[in-house]
Design an enzyme around this catalytic site. Structure first.
Site, PDB file in Angstrom:
ATOM      1  N   THR A 193       0.983  -1.037   0.194  1.00  0.00           N
ATOM      2  CA  THR A 193      -0.052  -0.050   0.028  1.00  0.00           C
ATOM      3  C   THR A 193       0.967   1.408   0.027  1.00  0.00           C
ATOM      4  OG1 THR A 193      -1.712  -1.053   1.309  1.00  0.00           O
ATOM      5  CG2 THR A 193      -1.677   1.162   1.270  1.00  0.00           C
ATOM      6  N   LYS A 210      -7.743   1.704  -3.162  1.00  0.00           N
ATOM      7  CA  LYS A 210      -7.639   1.242  -1.934  1.00  0.00           C
ATOM      8  C   LYS A 210      -7.793   2.230  -0.965  1.00  0.00           C
ATOM      9  CE  LYS A 210      -4.917  -0.919   1.337  1.00  0.00           C
ATOM     10  NZ  LYS A 210      -5.372  -2.043   2.001  1.00  0.00           N
ATOM     11  N   LYS A 234      -1.905   4.987   8.629  1.00  0.00           N
ATOM     12  CA  LYS A 234      -1.021   5.032   7.319  1.00  0.00           C
ATOM     13  C   LYS A 234      -1.768   5.442   6.254  1.00  0.00           C
ATOM     14  CE  LYS A 234       1.664   2.408   4.253  1.00  0.00           C
ATOM     15  NZ  LYS A 234       2.110   0.798   3.726  1.00  0.00           N
TER      16      LYS A 234
HETATM   17  P1  NAD Z   1       5.982  -6.112   7.118  1.00  0.00           P
HETATM   18  O1  NAD Z   1       6.594  -4.937   7.944  1.00  0.00           O
HETATM   19  O2  NAD Z   1       5.616  -7.282   8.007  1.00  0.00           O
HETATM   20  O3  NAD Z   1       6.854  -6.668   6.031  1.00  0.00           O
HETATM   21  C1  NAD Z   1       7.545  -5.773   5.163  1.00  0.00           C
HETATM   22  C2  NAD Z   1       8.770  -6.626   4.687  1.00  0.00           C
HETATM   23  O4  NAD Z   1       9.643  -6.090   3.484  1.00  0.00           O
HETATM   24  C3  NAD Z   1       9.775  -6.686   5.909  1.00  0.00           C
HETATM   25  O5  NAD Z   1       9.885  -8.195   6.195  1.00  0.00           O
HETATM   26  C4  NAD Z   1      10.968  -6.121   5.550  1.00  0.00           C
HETATM   27  O6  NAD Z   1      12.038  -6.803   5.957  1.00  0.00           O
HETATM   28  C5  NAD Z   1      10.960  -6.281   3.883  1.00  0.00           C
HETATM   29  N1  NAD Z   1      11.763  -5.092   3.228  1.00  0.00           N
HETATM   30  C6  NAD Z   1      12.065  -3.520   3.432  1.00  0.00           C
HETATM   31  N2  NAD Z   1      12.689  -3.396   2.739  1.00  0.00           N
HETATM   32  C7  NAD Z   1      13.218  -4.273   2.104  1.00  0.00           C
HETATM   33  C8  NAD Z   1      14.269  -4.430   0.959  1.00  0.00           C
HETATM   34  N3  NAD Z   1      14.941  -3.284   0.497  1.00  0.00           N
HETATM   35  N4  NAD Z   1      14.446  -5.491   0.201  1.00  0.00           N
HETATM   36  C9  NAD Z   1      13.850  -6.436   0.757  1.00  0.00           C
HETATM   37  N5  NAD Z   1      12.947  -6.715   1.802  1.00  0.00           N
HETATM   38  C10 NAD Z   1      12.668  -5.579   2.575  1.00  0.00           C
HETATM   39  O7  NAD Z   1       4.689  -5.178   6.563  1.00  0.00           O
HETATM   40  P2  NAD Z   1       3.231  -6.151   6.186  1.00  0.00           P
HETATM   41  O8  NAD Z   1       2.546  -6.224   7.131  1.00  0.00           O
HETATM   42  O9  NAD Z   1       3.725  -7.556   5.465  1.00  0.00           O
HETATM   43  O10 NAD Z   1       2.900  -5.231   4.818  1.00  0.00           O
HETATM   44  C11 NAD Z   1       3.167  -4.835   3.493  1.00  0.00           C
HETATM   45  C12 NAD Z   1       2.328  -4.146   2.827  1.00  0.00           C
HETATM   46  O11 NAD Z   1       1.099  -4.365   2.882  1.00  0.00           O
HETATM   47  C13 NAD Z   1       2.524  -2.418   3.302  1.00  0.00           C
HETATM   48  O12 NAD Z   1       2.381  -1.769   2.785  1.00  0.00           O
HETATM   49  C14 NAD Z   1       1.114  -2.486   4.002  1.00  0.00           C
HETATM   50  O13 NAD Z   1       0.686  -1.370   4.396  1.00  0.00           O
HETATM   51  C15 NAD Z   1       0.272  -3.508   3.289  1.00  0.00           C
HETATM   52  N6  NAD Z   1      -0.733  -4.094   3.935  1.00  0.00           N
HETATM   53  C16 NAD Z   1      -0.750  -4.619   5.166  1.00  0.00           C
HETATM   54  C17 NAD Z   1      -1.995  -5.195   5.816  1.00  0.00           C
HETATM   55  C18 NAD Z   1      -1.849  -6.025   7.190  1.00  0.00           C
HETATM   56  O14 NAD Z   1      -2.877  -6.458   7.507  1.00  0.00           O
HETATM   57  N7  NAD Z   1      -0.508  -6.274   7.539  1.00  0.00           N
HETATM   58  C19 NAD Z   1      -3.128  -5.344   5.000  1.00  0.00           C
HETATM   59  C20 NAD Z   1      -3.132  -4.606   4.045  1.00  0.00           C
HETATM   60  C21 NAD Z   1      -1.842  -3.936   3.235  1.00  0.00           C
END
Ligand code: NAD
Length: 295
Positions: free
Chosen positions: A93, A168, A243
């Site tokens: 997102t 979204k 966010k």
């Molecule tokens: P998270 O923080 O658990 O996962 C993000 C991952 O990206 C981490 O494991 C981090 O190490 C990795 N990362 C960051 N920089 C990196 C790089 N340069 N190279 C490789 N890996 C890298 O977050 P999440 O909960 O999985 O959410 C991911 C996305 O989905 C976000 O944008 C969030 O807003 C969106 N989202 C989350 C949810 C939810 O319920 N968690 C729901 C809908 C959307």
């Protein structure tokens, strides 16, 4: 079988990559965090030593990262190693502007691209029941849809580049505003001596009806499966709502749209997070509006 690279194996990305393996694809993935790589490896995901190594020879590349700056820097890093004609899908997102910049980057390297943010949370990521809101060309969508179907139940093509992110944040702006409206009504009802159940019985079958009331009811009782009946455990955390509301306000400013209720909701969720409930479900905003914790 398609060869898929997956970058970002966090709470969402890990199980999504696992579902691609389950669907019979070869998945090579990368994350910065060892624990995330280990968890994905247990789901049968192949782990590469870097993002560039993961994308070499991949037909489709999926990224699932925290914010726009991460997506732009990862795409700039991997694109020279991506084969021409491959499809990049970003499911994070992020802000609409960064999403459109990412599409432009992919185009400069002769690649197709989609922005495909999701709703459905970690439960949907695990269960493969996410909804994908997709922006990009018809050609890119036709190529990406079968792969998205391995991770989600509903795939909606919202139009051109950036329109998935636009859908979204518009949806989540409605959700943030409506949750505050429903919560305010319950707090007012309490002051007026009207029971939660009586308000629910009337509003859920009247013009006040909405998802925030009938599925995610912010007070315990009327909807047994709502987070309010589970100590406000998320669900969808207040920090994530904040966010998305901030993204809606950035977009409104850039596009010149007037969203006064979206702005007020952003302020209220900012207060809710500062108040210490950022990790709670976003329906816990009712506590802030009531001014105390009792349910
Ligand atoms: P998270 O923080 O658990 O996962 C993000 C991952 O990206 C981490 O494991 C981090 O190490 C990795 N990362 C960051 N920089 C990196 C790089 N340069 N190279 C490789 N890996 C890298 O977050 P999440 O909960 O999985 O959410 C991911 C996305 O989905 C976000 O944008 C969030 O807003 C969106 N989202 C989350 C949810 C939810 O319920 N968690 C729901 C809908 C959307």
């Amino acid at each position: 079988m398609t060869t898929i690279a997956f970058i970002g194996l966090g709470n969402m990305g890990g199980p999504m990559a696992g579902n691609l393996v389950k669907a019979g694809h070869e998945v090579r993935a990368f994350d910065l965090v060892q624990a995330s790589k280990d968890a994905a490896a247990e789901l049968g995901v192949g782990i590469a030593g870097s993002g560039k190594e993961a994308v070499a020879d991949a037909d489709i590349i999926v990224t699932m990262l925290p914010a726009g700056k991460h997506v732009l820097s990862v795409w700039a890093d991997i694109l020279p190693a991506v084969k021409k004609g491959a499809l990049l899908i970003d499911s994070s997102t992020i802000d609409v502007e960064s999403a459109r910049k990412a599409h432009a980057l992919a185009g400069q390297h002769g690649c197709l691209s989609l922005d495909a943010p999701v709703s459905g949370g970690t439960g949907g990521a695990k269960g493969g029941t996410l909804t994908f809101m997709v922006g990009g060309s018809d050609e890119a969508f036709a190529l990406g849809e079968p792969v998205l179907k391995a991770m989600g139940r509903r795939i909606v093509h919202c139009g051109a580049a950036g329109n998935g992110q636009a859908a979204k944040i518009c949806n989540n702006m409605i959700l943030g505003i409506s949750m505050i409206g429903v919560s305010e009504a319950f707090v007012l009802a309490e002051k007026l001596g009207l029971s939660h159940q009586a308000l629910f019985d009337v509003a859920s079958t009247s013009s006040g009806q909405c998802w925030s009331l009938t599925t995610y009811c912010p007070v315990p009782g009327p909807v047994p499966t709502s987070p309010a009946n589970n100590e406000y455990k998320p669900g969808f955390a207040s920090a994530l709502m904040l966010k998305d509301l901030k993204l809606s306000q950035e977009a409104a400013q850039t596009a010149g749209a007037s969203t006064p209720l979206g702005a007020a909701a952003t302020q209220l969720y900012g207060l809710h997070n500062a108040w210490g409930e950022g990790g709670a479900d976003f329906s816990a905003i009712v506590h802030l509006l009531r001014g105390r914790d009792a349910s």
